[in-house]
Design a protein around this motif. Structure first.
Motif, short mmCIF file in Angstrom:
data_model
loop_
_atom_site.label_atom_id
_atom_site.label_comp_id
_atom_site.label_asym_id
_atom_site.label_seq_id
_atom_site.Cartn_x
_atom_site.Cartn_y
_atom_site.Cartn_z
N GLY A 51 20.38 42.98 -73.36
CA GLY A 51 21.58 43.47 -73.71
C GLY A 51 22.41 44.11 -72.49
N VAL A 52 21.59 44.22 -71.29
CA VAL A 52 22.82 44.75 -70.43
C VAL A 52 23.58 43.55 -69.60
CG1 VAL A 52 22.71 45.49 -67.75
CG2 VAL A 52 20.97 46.31 -69.45
N GLY A 53 22.74 42.18 -69.61
CA GLY A 53 23.61 41.10 -69.28
C GLY A 53 23.79 40.95 -67.84
N GLY A 54 24.06 39.81 -67.37
CA GLY A 54 24.50 39.57 -65.75
C GLY A 54 23.49 39.58 -64.95
N PHE A 55 22.23 39.75 -65.17
CA PHE A 55 21.01 39.56 -64.27
C PHE A 55 19.99 38.44 -64.87
CE2 PHE A 55 22.79 43.73 -63.99
CZ PHE A 55 22.93 44.02 -62.48
N ASP A 77 18.26 51.65 -88.59
CA ASP A 77 19.03 50.47 -87.83
C ASP A 77 18.06 49.98 -86.71
OD1 ASP A 77 21.20 51.09 -89.43
OD2 ASP A 77 22.03 52.52 -88.08
N ALA A 78 17.45 50.66 -85.91
CA ALA A 78 16.53 50.38 -84.64
C ALA A 78 15.53 49.34 -85.39
CB ALA A 78 15.96 51.51 -83.86
N ALA A 79 14.81 49.78 -86.48
CA ALA A 79 13.75 48.99 -86.87
C ALA A 79 14.70 47.89 -87.73
CB ALA A 79 13.16 49.56 -88.23
N ALA A 80 15.63 47.65 -88.11
CA ALA A 80 16.17 46.35 -88.61
C ALA A 80 16.62 45.48 -87.25
CB ALA A 80 17.47 46.85 -89.49
N THR A 81 17.10 46.12 -86.23
CA THR A 81 17.60 45.35 -85.17
C THR A 81 16.05 44.88 -84.30
OG1 THR A 81 19.47 46.92 -84.38
CG2 THR A 81 18.37 45.46 -82.62
N MET A 82 14.95 45.51 -84.62
CA MET A 82 13.79 44.96 -84.06
C MET A 82 13.43 43.57 -84.89
SD MET A 82 10.61 44.92 -85.46
CE MET A 82 10.04 46.35 -86.07
N GLU A 138 25.73 45.88 -81.52
CA GLU A 138 26.43 46.91 -81.18
C GLU A 138 25.54 48.14 -80.56
OE1 GLU A 138 29.17 48.22 -84.24
OE2 GLU A 138 30.12 46.35 -83.93
N HIS A 139 25.57 48.68 -79.78
CA HIS A 139 24.93 49.95 -79.26
C HIS A 139 23.38 49.97 -79.15
CE1 HIS A 139 29.02 51.61 -79.90
NE2 HIS A 139 28.83 51.52 -81.05
N TYR A 140 22.99 48.80 -78.92
CA TYR A 140 21.69 48.43 -78.70
C TYR A 140 21.11 47.90 -77.45
CZ TYR A 140 20.36 50.44 -83.33
OH TYR A 140 20.49 51.37 -84.37
N ILE A 141 20.18 48.26 -76.84
CA ILE A 141 19.43 47.46 -75.77
C ILE A 141 17.93 47.57 -76.34
CG2 ILE A 141 21.17 47.91 -74.04
CD1 ILE A 141 19.26 50.13 -72.83
#
Length: 269
Positions: A245-249, A159-164, A196-199
């Motif tokens: 992925g945190v957002g707002g900054f 999942d992490a590799a696919a998100t990358m 979902e669930h990734y930064i």
């Protein structure tokens, strides 16, 4: 007499012992091990309805045969061993798949770029560590400029590799728009928030070989190391920024003058 004498003095053939070297039957008996009535205990290693092998047990000193308690104990040991072996095979299969996916998404050998000599290497920190979402990229831009990217999706496995892979594709698309590094990170932050669930952490730089300048922005990643000739290495003093992925900054871009014959190293852990 001749036949008897010939038989007495006949030389032995290859593989045949002469009568003088043949052991006496009584002496020959003590060279052979005694036949033991004990039989080995074999227990199959079964996990998820698949036979992985067998656990063979044999007593070397105790002359007593295996009893029912021994059979129960051997079955428990075989069951635990089968689960451990099956889990190890499963984790290795997942790791191999994730590493294959990750390597397929990383760039190949970089082209010849103006003012730059690029070298890259991918190596997991430990052989037992799971493959994650580390990536890097070298993107040629207009006017001989080059975008340099290093990032890391937090997490392990496929999942992490696919998100990358998704973030790397988006980075290449935003780079073609000739956006500033802080603007690229702002768009990547918005995309990562939709996952979902990734930064992820990322550092994005644009090098201009004609002006010897580098524009760089950081999203929570380890800053590059600058190595000048005859001087010790130093970490670049950059605004850290928040991970993608945190957002707002907002992200802050920095302009740096890069003299010739300077080496910069960027890494991901």
């Amino acid at each position: 007499m001749r036949s008897h004498r010939a038989a007495r003095h006949r030389r032995p053939r290859r593989g045949e012992r002469s009568p003088a070297h043949r052991p006496h039957p009584r002496r020959r008996g003590h060279l052979l091990p005694r036949r033991s009535p004990l039989l080995p205990l074999a227990v199959p290693l079964i996990a998820r309805n698949e036979v992985l092998g067998a656990l063979d047990l044999l007593r070397a000193r105790n002359p007593l045969p295996f009893d029912n308690e021994d059979v129960i104990l051997a079955g428990e040991l075989a069951a635990r061993a089968a689960v451990a072996i099956d889990n190890a095979r499963w984790h290795q299969s997942i790791r191999n798949a994730a590493e294959t996916l990750q390597r397929s998404l990383l760039p190949g050998r970089p082209p010849q770029l103006a003012g730059l000599d690029i070298a890259s290497h991918y190596q997991p920190a430990q052989a037992s560590a799971e493959v994650g979402g580390d990536w890097y990229d070298v993107i040629p831009l207009t006017d001989d400029k080059t975008a340099l990217v290093v990032g890391d999706v937090m997490g392990n496995g496929i999942d992490a590799a696919a998100t990358m892979g998704r973030l790397r594709t988006a980075t290449c698309a935003f780079a073609d728009l000739d956006l500033a590094p802080d603007e690229v990170l702002q768009h990547l932050d918005k995309i990562t928030r939709g996952l979902e669930h990734y930064i992820a952490t990322c550092i994005y730089a644009i090098y201009d070989p004609h002006r010897h300048q580098c524009r760089i922005a950081n999203a929570g990643h380890l800053p590059p190391v600058l190595i000048r000739t005859g001087q010790p290495p130093e970490l670049l003093d950059l605004p850290t920024g928040t991970p993608l992925g945190v957002g707002g900054f907002p992200f802050v871009g920095v302009h740096l003058n890069v003299p010739t014959h300077v080496r910069a190293n960027a890494a991901s852990s």
